[in-house]
Write an enzyme that holds these catalytic residues in place. Structure first.
Site, short mmCIF file in Angstrom:
data_model
loop_
_atom_site.label_atom_id
_atom_site.label_comp_id
_atom_site.label_asym_id
_atom_site.label_seq_id
_atom_site.Cartn_x
_atom_site.Cartn_y
_atom_site.Cartn_z
N THR A 80 0.83 -1.21 0.00
CA THR A 80 0.00 0.00 0.00
C THR A 80 0.86 1.25 0.00
OG1 THR A 80 -1.75 -1.18 1.16
CG2 THR A 80 -1.82 1.23 1.25
N ARG A 128 2.71 -0.22 -7.77
CA ARG A 128 2.85 0.94 -6.88
C ARG A 128 4.29 1.45 -6.85
NH1 ARG A 128 -1.39 -1.35 -2.48
NH2 ARG A 128 -3.24 -0.32 -3.30
N HIS A 170 -5.76 0.16 -6.73
CA HIS A 170 -6.41 -0.51 -5.60
C HIS A 170 -6.64 -1.95 -6.01
CE1 HIS A 170 -9.45 -1.49 -2.54
NE2 HIS A 170 -10.10 -2.08 -3.54
#
Length: 144
Positions: free
Chosen positions: A93, A104, A117
């Site tokens: 995350t 990411r 997500h």
């Protein structure tokens, strides 16, 4: 191995930075079937509804404002072990903790603007898919 469905969202910063095609290509290259896809511009109410579990957290307002700042693309991905595999491709995350080569690590701008997500469980996947898609809008082996 069981075929699963999961939801992935390509967030406003990834779209603004022209990473949409590359991210979709990476899902396809990882042998995910894209069985549902929409481009949306969330309203504040839609964003709050989707992220309701975070409503009492300090980052909630920043997250909502980010998610309504531009269009998003929501995808339903299908494959064996889809939830775990999608989370592996997406990465941690916090992009600072994301392994090189994950989405990411490659496309996130910050903890809030973290590019993508992915559902974190079967229960979450079902809830999240149903939040954005009607049954007739999702196609794939589970529906045949």
């Amino acid at each position: 191995m069981t075929i699963e469905r999961t939801l992935s969202i390509i967030k406003p910063n990834a779209i603004k930075n022209n990473a949409l095609g590359t991210i979709i290509h990476r899902f396809i290259s990882a042998n995910f079937n894209i069985i549902g896809m929409k481009m949306l511009h969330l309203t504040k109410a839609q964003a709050k509804g989707f992220y309701t579990e975070h409503q009492h957290k300090s980052f909630f307002n920043d997250l909502i404002n980010f998610m309504i700042s531009g269009p998003i693309v929501v995808l339903v991905l299908e494959s064996p072990d889809a939830i775990r595999r999608n989370r592996d491709i997406i990465g941690a995350t916090n992009p600072v903790d994301a392994i090189a080569g994950t989405l990411r690590a490659d496309y996130a701008d910050s903890l809030i603007e973290n590019a993508v997500h992915g559902s974190d469980s079967l229960t979450a996947a079902m809830r999240e898919i149903n939040y954005f898609f009607l049954a007739g809008e999702v196609y794939g082996s589970m529906y045949q």
